[in-house]
Design a protein around this motif. Structure first.
Motif, PDB file in Angstrom:
ATOM      1  N   MET A   1       0.563  46.811   3.844  1.00 55.57           N
ATOM      2  CA  MET A   1       0.172  46.291   4.802  1.00 55.57           C
ATOM      3  C   MET A   1       0.504  46.431   6.292  1.00 55.57           C
ATOM      4  O   MET A   1       1.339  47.460   6.494  1.00 55.57           O
ATOM      5  CB  MET A   1       0.131  44.767   4.775  1.00 55.57           C
ATOM      6  N   ARG A   5      -2.214  43.707  10.825  1.00 59.47           N
ATOM      7  CA  ARG A   5      -3.100  42.869   9.619  1.00 59.47           C
ATOM      8  C   ARG A   5      -1.432  42.088   9.301  1.00 59.47           C
ATOM      9  O   ARG A   5      -2.067  41.002   8.945  1.00 59.47           O
ATOM     10  CB  ARG A   5      -3.415  43.168   8.430  1.00 59.47           C
ATOM     11  N   ARG A   8      -1.390  39.536  11.612  1.00 60.80           N
ATOM     12  CA  ARG A   8      -2.700  38.431  12.376  1.00 60.80           C
ATOM     13  C   ARG A   8      -2.413  37.273  10.867  1.00 60.80           C
ATOM     14  O   ARG A   8      -2.676  36.492  11.299  1.00 60.80           O
ATOM     15  CB  ARG A   8      -3.762  39.227  11.664  1.00 60.80           C
ATOM     16  N   VAL A   9      -1.360  37.899   9.620  1.00 60.42           N
ATOM     17  CA  VAL A   9      -0.875  37.044   8.636  1.00 60.42           C
ATOM     18  C   VAL A   9      -0.206  35.986   9.046  1.00 60.42           C
ATOM     19  O   VAL A   9       0.162  34.821   8.919  1.00 60.42           O
ATOM     20  CB  VAL A   9      -1.144  37.788   7.444  1.00 60.42           C
ATOM     21  N   ASP A  76      -9.197  39.134   1.090  1.00 58.70           N
ATOM     22  CA  ASP A  76      -8.961  39.607   2.734  1.00 58.70           C
ATOM     23  C   ASP A  76      -8.570  39.765   3.246  1.00 58.70           C
ATOM     24  O   ASP A  76      -7.354  38.257   2.430  1.00 58.70           O
ATOM     25  CB  ASP A  76     -10.753  39.314   3.416  1.00 58.70           C
ATOM     26  N   GLU A  77      -7.870  38.547   4.724  1.00 58.61           N
ATOM     27  CA  GLU A  77      -6.482  38.324   5.513  1.00 58.61           C
ATOM     28  C   GLU A  77      -6.795  36.908   4.943  1.00 58.61           C
ATOM     29  O   GLU A  77      -5.470  36.416   3.854  1.00 58.61           O
ATOM     30  CB  GLU A  77      -6.426  38.106   6.549  1.00 58.61           C
ATOM     31  N   GLU A  78      -7.889  36.237   4.616  1.00 56.06           N
ATOM     32  CA  GLU A  78      -7.668  34.447   4.205  1.00 56.06           C
ATOM     33  C   GLU A  78      -7.019  34.678   3.031  1.00 56.06           C
ATOM     34  O   GLU A  78      -6.620  33.072   2.789  1.00 56.06           O
ATOM     35  CB  GLU A  78      -9.549  34.061   4.510  1.00 56.06           C
ATOM     36  N   VAL A  80      -5.183  36.317   1.517  1.00 48.06           N
ATOM     37  CA  VAL A  80      -3.683  36.780   1.351  1.00 48.06           C
ATOM     38  C   VAL A  80      -3.053  35.319   1.769  1.00 48.06           C
ATOM     39  O   VAL A  80      -1.594  34.653   1.287  1.00 48.06           O
ATOM     40  CB  VAL A  80      -3.665  37.622   2.134  1.00 48.06           C
TER      41      VAL A  80
END
Length: 124
Positions: A1, A5, A8-9, A76-78, A80
């Motif tokens: 990662m 990113r 943001r997570v 995607d990030e959502e 994760v």
């Protein structure tokens, strides 16, 4: 990662009330850490592989893990964030919870006003 990113997570998890922090585990190796009960913490996706997984540590000793989530190399990030939130860490081999946990109050983002100074202005 990558670092941005992971940041943001972490921010999205903290907005959902999860005690998350950016985990820097090596040179240019970043992940997402989550504080758990009993002094444990889960370190997500810090090894640079395509899929996401986690190690659950207590005092530097491995006490559990989350196996690689199938299909997570395309998350995607959502997705994760959902995977991290919906994990039950109480067993040595963690599993996905059947029901969604209650959402807690948002937590402040680490660094506050000086966040960009601490991070060296490396992101937008």
């Amino acid at each position: 990662m990558d670092e941005n990113r992971a940041r943001r997570v972490v921010d999205a998890l903290r907005d959902r009330g999860v005690d998350a922090f950016p985990a820097k585990v090596g040179v240019y190796q970043f992940g997402v850490g989550v504080m758990l009960s009993q002094g444990r913490q889960a370190i997500w996706d810090s090894d640079g592989t395509a899929g996401i997984e986690a190690q659950v540590m207590r005092n530097g000793v491995l006490v559990g893990f989350v196996p690689v989530i199938e299909g997570s190399e395309n998350f995607d990030e959502e997705q994760v964030i959902e995977a991290i939130v919906h994990t039950d860490y109480d067993q040595p081999i963690a599993r996905r919870m059947a029901t969604s946990p209650p959402q807690a109050a948002p937590l402040p983002r680490p660094g506050g006003v000086f966040r960009r100074f601490f991070d060296g202005f490396r992101y937008r």
